[in-house]
Design a protein around this motif. Structure first.
Motif, PDB file in Angstrom:
ATOM      1  N   ILE A  67      42.761  40.520  37.671  1.00  0.00           N
ATOM      2  CA  ILE A  67      43.872  39.634  37.997  1.00  0.00           C
ATOM      3  C   ILE A  67      45.094  40.437  38.423  1.00  0.00           C
ATOM      4  O   ILE A  67      45.795  40.079  39.375  1.00  0.00           O
ATOM      5  N   LEU A  68      45.351  41.563  37.729  1.00  0.00           N
ATOM      6  CA  LEU A  68      46.498  42.403  38.070  1.00  0.00           C
ATOM      7  C   LEU A  68      46.361  42.968  39.480  1.00  0.00           C
ATOM      8  O   LEU A  68      47.341  43.028  40.235  1.00  0.00           O
ATOM      9  N   ASP A  69      45.144  43.381  39.842  1.00  0.00           N
ATOM     10  CA  ASP A  69      44.921  43.923  41.188  1.00  0.00           C
ATOM     11  C   ASP A  69      45.186  42.871  42.257  1.00  0.00           C
ATOM     12  O   ASP A  69      45.824  43.158  43.278  1.00  0.00           O
ATOM     13  N   TRP A  70      44.687  41.670  42.048  1.00  0.00           N
ATOM     14  CA  TRP A  70      44.928  40.595  42.995  1.00  0.00           C
ATOM     15  C   TRP A  70      46.415  40.275  43.103  1.00  0.00           C
ATOM     16  O   TRP A  70      46.922  39.979  44.194  1.00  0.00           O
ATOM     17  N   TYR A  71      47.103  40.323  41.973  1.00  0.00           N
ATOM     18  CA  TYR A  71      48.541  40.043  41.949  1.00  0.00           C
ATOM     19  C   TYR A  71      49.304  41.065  42.787  1.00  0.00           C
ATOM     20  O   TYR A  71      50.143  40.708  43.622  1.00  0.00           O
ATOM     21  N   ILE A  72      49.007  42.350  42.586  1.00  0.00           N
ATOM     22  CA  ILE A  72      49.695  43.407  43.332  1.00  0.00           C
ATOM     23  C   ILE A  72      49.321  43.363  44.809  1.00  0.00           C
ATOM     24  O   ILE A  72      50.189  43.495  45.689  1.00  0.00           O
ATOM     25  N   PHE A  84      46.674  52.288  38.861  1.00  0.00           N
ATOM     26  CA  PHE A  84      47.710  51.374  39.330  1.00  0.00           C
ATOM     27  C   PHE A  84      47.777  51.359  40.850  1.00  0.00           C
ATOM     28  O   PHE A  84      48.105  50.341  41.466  1.00  0.00           O
ATOM     29  N   LEU A  85      47.451  52.507  41.494  1.00  0.00           N
ATOM     30  CA  LEU A  85      47.498  52.614  42.951  1.00  0.00           C
ATOM     31  C   LEU A  85      46.329  51.931  43.646  1.00  0.00           C
ATOM     32  O   LEU A  85      46.366  51.745  44.867  1.00  0.00           O
ATOM     33  N   TYR A  86      45.295  51.557  42.890  1.00  0.00           N
ATOM     34  CA  TYR A  86      44.077  51.013  43.499  1.00  0.00           C
ATOM     35  C   TYR A  86      44.354  49.812  44.417  1.00  0.00           C
ATOM     36  O   TYR A  86      43.941  49.819  45.586  1.00  0.00           O
ATOM     37  N   PRO A  87      45.046  48.753  43.961  1.00  0.00           N
ATOM     38  CA  PRO A  87      45.307  47.625  44.878  1.00  0.00           C
ATOM     39  C   PRO A  87      46.208  48.009  46.049  1.00  0.00           C
ATOM     40  O   PRO A  87      46.095  47.425  47.137  1.00  0.00           O
ATOM     41  N   TYR A  88      47.082  48.992  45.850  1.00  0.00           N
ATOM     42  CA  TYR A  88      47.913  49.471  46.958  1.00  0.00           C
ATOM     43  C   TYR A  88      47.036  50.079  48.049  1.00  0.00           C
ATOM     44  O   TYR A  88      47.277  49.874  49.238  1.00  0.00           O
ATOM     45  N   PHE A  89      46.033  50.843  47.632  1.00  0.00           N
ATOM     46  CA  PHE A  89      45.159  51.479  48.617  1.00  0.00           C
ATOM     47  C   PHE A  89      44.267  50.450  49.308  1.00  0.00           C
ATOM     48  O   PHE A  89      43.926  50.628  50.486  1.00  0.00           O
ATOM     49  N   VAL A  90      43.899  49.397  48.594  1.00  0.00           N
ATOM     50  CA  VAL A  90      43.153  48.324  49.249  1.00  0.00           C
ATOM     51  C   VAL A  90      44.022  47.677  50.321  1.00  0.00           C
ATOM     52  O   VAL A  90      43.575  47.433  51.451  1.00  0.00           O
ATOM     53  N   GLY A  91      45.285  47.409  49.977  1.00  0.00           N
ATOM     54  CA  GLY A  91      46.210  46.844  50.958  1.00  0.00           C
ATOM     55  C   GLY A  91      46.455  47.778  52.124  1.00  0.00           C
ATOM     56  O   GLY A  91      46.491  47.350  53.294  1.00  0.00           O
ATOM     57  N   ASN A 149      61.960  46.771  37.857  1.00  0.00           N
ATOM     58  CA  ASN A 149      63.169  46.174  37.285  1.00  0.00           C
ATOM     59  C   ASN A 149      62.852  45.029  36.333  1.00  0.00           C
ATOM     60  O   ASN A 149      63.617  44.755  35.392  1.00  0.00           O
ATOM     61  N   ASN A 150      61.736  44.341  36.564  1.00  0.00           N
ATOM     62  CA  ASN A 150      61.328  43.248  35.674  1.00  0.00           C
ATOM     63  C   ASN A 150      60.495  43.730  34.493  1.00  0.00           C
ATOM     64  O   ASN A 150      59.895  42.912  33.782  1.00  0.00           O
ATOM     65  N   THR A 151      60.439  45.063  34.316  1.00  0.00           N
ATOM     66  CA  THR A 151      59.685  45.717  33.214  1.00  0.00           C
ATOM     67  C   THR A 151      58.198  45.372  33.243  1.00  0.00           C
ATOM     68  O   THR A 151      57.503  45.549  32.241  1.00  0.00           O
ATOM     69  N   GLU A 152      57.700  44.916  34.393  1.00  0.00           N
ATOM     70  CA  GLU A 152      56.265  44.640  34.492  1.00  0.00           C
ATOM     71  C   GLU A 152      55.467  45.934  34.465  1.00  0.00           C
ATOM     72  O   GLU A 152      54.353  45.979  33.948  1.00  0.00           O
ATOM     73  N   ILE A 153      56.046  47.002  35.040  1.00  0.00           N
ATOM     74  CA  ILE A 153      55.336  48.287  35.048  1.00  0.00           C
ATOM     75  C   ILE A 153      55.261  48.854  33.634  1.00  0.00           C
ATOM     76  O   ILE A 153      54.280  49.520  33.264  1.00  0.00           O
ATOM     77  N   ILE A 154      56.286  48.585  32.817  1.00  0.00           N
ATOM     78  CA  ILE A 154      56.241  49.034  31.423  1.00  0.00           C
ATOM     79  C   ILE A 154      55.076  48.381  30.701  1.00  0.00           C
ATOM     80  O   ILE A 154      54.345  49.029  29.939  1.00  0.00           O
ATOM     81  N   ALA A 155      54.870  47.102  30.961  1.00  0.00           N
ATOM     82  CA  ALA A 155      53.734  46.400  30.346  1.00  0.00           C
ATOM     83  C   ALA A 155      52.406  46.974  30.835  1.00  0.00           C
ATOM     84  O   ALA A 155      51.444  47.094  30.069  1.00  0.00           O
TER      85      ALA A 155
END
Length: 360
Positions: free
Chosen positions: A3-8, A100-107, A83-89
């Motif tokens: 779900i996180l990958d799809w979101y990013i 974390f970079l995986y969905p970025y590389f797909v994009g 800024n929304n502290t989502e990365i902290i979570a």
């Protein structure tokens, strides 16, 4: 994908398209303000301007702005995540920076594939139509574009031609000659006062011609007022300008480069630069994505504004280096491939450094 990958990935693509759709109208508005008087002088209809010019204008500048839009988009939405502290979570969930970079590389892969298709096939065909409109309505014919002087060409390993003056509008020239060799031995030479291209049957018409054939013991000379014949070239082969490369799809451009090499054209680096650039710029999507994520991954006191300022400065340096590399790569005798890829190599090293720094 999770779900996180799809979101990013969704945020990646939506923000990229949104940024691109902001930049294109700005370019159109600036262009309209510069050319509105020329549109009115030629009594061009709104439909004609949109379909024959701005449709192709949009394709060209969408492709041009793609790296900038991608870079800004990644910085914007990654900074917002930070800024929304989502990365902290995400960090608390034990998700590594590499994962974390995986969905970025797909994009980035989707953008790269689209950019490759645009650069190699769509944009060249679109540029041909756009420049046709510009030449008809927006530009005055340049004297240097109209006439070709003192042009020599190697058609085959044994055949050479020379034209002293050729008019590319009337497709006619003066003082034409062609020579046929057997190794280093001249076998025949054909000269003519004028040469005219006939597009109807793809032949050349020679006037006041003389043909001399050389044999071991004697020569043979024949002449006449008119001769229709065929040569392995067309008038467009007489014009070697780097701008023409932008109007050729990559398969046509590659064939043109190979044919020109066989014909003995010395400096084709401007064409090589255009050919290599069509691949190097899309591949830069990966490099720019890593740099943008690494810059915006950590929450900074300046927030999104600071990240965006740093990102625009880096993007400006990248574009500046790319333009310098294109100019230097077109110089005769240099390695065009190296110069075209040099900005990617430099910023690739920067991306690796920022990646390991952010990873820590």
């Amino acid at each position: 994908m999770k779900i996180l990958d799809w979101y990013i990935l969704k945020r990646y693509l939506v923000t990229f398209l949104f940024t691109l759709l902001i930049l294109i109208p700005i370019a159109i508005a600036i262009d309209i303000s510069e050319k509105i008087d020329k549109f009115l002088n030629h009594n061009l209809s709104f439909y004609q301007v949109v379909t024959e010019y701005y449709s192709h204008f949009t394709i060209y500048y969408a492709n041009t702005f793609m790296p900038l839009a991608l870079f800004i988009a990644v910085i914007l939405f990654t900074s917002k995540l930070s800024n929304n502290t989502e990365i902290i979570a995400i960090n608390n969930a034990k998700i590594s920076f590499t994962r974390f970079l995986y969905p970025y590389f797909v994009g980035a892969t989707l953008v790269t594939l689209m950019a490759l298709l645009m650069n190699h096939f769509v944009v060249p065909n679109s540029s041909k139509e756009r420049k046709k409109f510009e030449n008809n309505y927006l530009k005055q014919q340049n004297y240097q574009d109209k006439y070709v002087k003192n042009f020599s060409l190697q058609l085959t390993d044994s055949t050479y031609i020379f034209i002293q003056n050729f008019d590319t509008q009337s497709n006619s020239g003066f003082n034409f000659s062609t020579e046929l060799y057997d190794g280093l031995i001249l076998k025949s030479k054909l000269v003519a006062n004028t040469i005219t291209w006939k597009a109807v049957d793809s032949t050349f018409s020679l006037s006041t011609w003389k043909l001399r054939r050389l044999f071991p013991n004697k020569d043979s000379i024949s002449q006449g007022n008119r001769l229709d014949t065929v040569f392995a070239f067309t008038p467009k082969d007489l014009v070697y300008k780097s701008a023409l490369s932008q109007e050729m799809p990559s398969n046509e451009l590659g064939a043109f480069i190979n044919l020109s090499k066989k014909r003995g054209i010395k400096n084709l680096n401007a064409y090589y630069v255009e050919y290599y650039k069509r691949t190097s710029m899309p591949i830069a999507s990966y490099i720019l994505t890593i740099i943008a994520v690494a810059l915006a991954f950590r929450k900074k006191r300046g927030g999104t504004g600071l990240n965006l300022a740093i990102g625009i400065a880096i993007m400006f340096i990248y574009v500046f280096l790319m333009k310098i590399a294109e100019v230097l790569g077109a110089v005769a005798g240099v390695n065009s491939l190296l110069y075209v890829w040099l900005p990617n190599i430099i910023f690739g090293c920067l991306a690796i450094y920022l990646y390991y720094h952010a990873k820590k």
